[in-house]
Design an enzyme around this catalytic site. Structure first.
Site, PDB file in Angstrom:
ATOM      1  N   GLU A  12       1.168  -0.813   0.185  1.00  0.00           N
ATOM      2  CA  GLU A  12      -0.192   0.197  -0.033  1.00  0.00           C
ATOM      3  C   GLU A  12       0.822   1.304   0.144  1.00  0.00           C
ATOM      4  O   GLU A  12       1.363   2.039   1.095  1.00  0.00           O
ATOM      5  CB  GLU A  12      -0.879   0.019   1.343  1.00  0.00           C
ATOM      6  CG  GLU A  12      -1.758  -1.121   1.209  1.00  0.00           C
ATOM      7  CD  GLU A  12      -2.853  -0.705   1.864  1.00  0.00           C
ATOM      8  OE1 GLU A  12      -3.909  -0.725   1.878  1.00  0.00           O
ATOM      9  OE2 GLU A  12      -2.701  -0.610   3.471  1.00  0.00           O
ATOM     10  N   SER A  36      -6.886   3.621  -3.098  1.00  0.00           N
ATOM     11  CA  SER A  36      -8.085   4.404  -4.012  1.00  0.00           C
ATOM     12  C   SER A  36      -7.901   3.123  -4.958  1.00  0.00           C
ATOM     13  O   SER A  36      -8.565   3.095  -6.143  1.00  0.00           O
ATOM     14  CB  SER A  36      -7.110   5.088  -4.398  1.00  0.00           C
ATOM     15  OG  SER A  36      -6.551   6.477  -3.682  1.00  0.00           O
TER      16      SER A  36
END
Ligand code: PGA
Length: 250
Positions: free
Chosen positions: A167, A213
């Site tokens: 991430e 996202s």
């Protein structure tokens, strides 16, 4: 062989009633499709037992953290045995928000991983660089170090029980997704770091998820990359339709 996995990370969102409702909706939606991946929802501690009571075995359940102690005088903490006792099977560890806001170091995370594994919980272990490290070109080294420091004392057998989630911190909740190429470059790098330590078979069997996202509109392109085995989904996991839009990207 490694599994494809889509895991939701609800973070500090939803009341108990809202969370149970969302879990029921995801559970129902999952029944209606032939999902090509494992599906997991990681929910607040307060919701675990109730959510466990309303979902079927097809939907995995996880916590978003656990304590670095087994039990005792640690007011406000929730241990790995407590998490496991709710019926949860997974636990997110090392999320950048925990590292950044709650001072979680590699040392602490190493302990948490061991405690989770001792309860047969599957850690979803997060790694990723901040924007400055992306821009100054140190991102591959930063992620290598995060993996080495927290995970490389594990035996190959225990390492094989982990799920990793890459991430990039600059992509979390910002609407700014890593490109599929950036994700693939990092995932291939992570796999080579694992292969260097534990051998190619362990590396090939490790599921490495992308997070940051991720949404229905970009999931397919990212998941198509050979070293990307699914996603850890924040914002888009709070809406059943968008979460299912990501699940069906496989
Ligand atoms: P996001 O969060 O999908 O909202 O960017 C991902 C995560 O932090 O796990």
């Amino acid at each position: 062989m490694r599994k494809n996995i889509v895991a939701g990370n609800w973070k500090m969102n939803t009341t108990l009633a809202e969370g149970v409702g969302l879990a029921k909706d995801v559970n129902e939606a999952l029944k209606g499709i032939d999902a090509k991946c494992d599906v997991v929802i990681c929910v607040p501690f307060t919701h675990l037992a109730s959510v466990a009571g309303v979902i079927d075995s097809k939907l995995g359940l996880g916590a978003e953290n656990c304590a670095d102690h087994v039990k005792g005088a640690y007011t406000g903490e929730v241990s790995a045995p407590m998490v496991a006792s709710t019926g949860a099977k997974y636990v997110i560890l090392g999320h950048s928000e925990r590292r950044q806001y709650y001072g979680e170091t590699s040392e602490i995370l190493k302990t948490k991983v061991n405690l989770a594994l001792a309860e047969n919980l599957t850690p979803i272990f997060c790694i990723g660089e901040v924007l400055e490290e992306r821009e100054n070109g140190t991102f591959l080294d930063v992620v290598t170090k995060q993996i080495e420091e927290a995970l490389f004392d594990l035996s190959a057998e225990d390492f094989g029980k982990l799920i990793l989630a890459y991430e990039p911190v600059w992509a979390i909740g910002t609407g700014k997704t890593a490109t599929a190429e950036q994700a693939e470059e990092m995932h291939a790098h992570i796999r080579s770091v694992i292969a260097g330590k534990y051998g190619q078979e362990v590396a090939d069997n490790c599921s490495i998820l992308y997070g940051g996202s991720c949404k229905p509109s970009n999931a397919k392109e990212i998941f198509e990359k050979p070293n990307v085995d699914g996603g850890l989904i924040g914002g888009a996991a709070l809406d059943c339709a968008s979460f299912m839009g990501i699940v069906t990207a496989f």
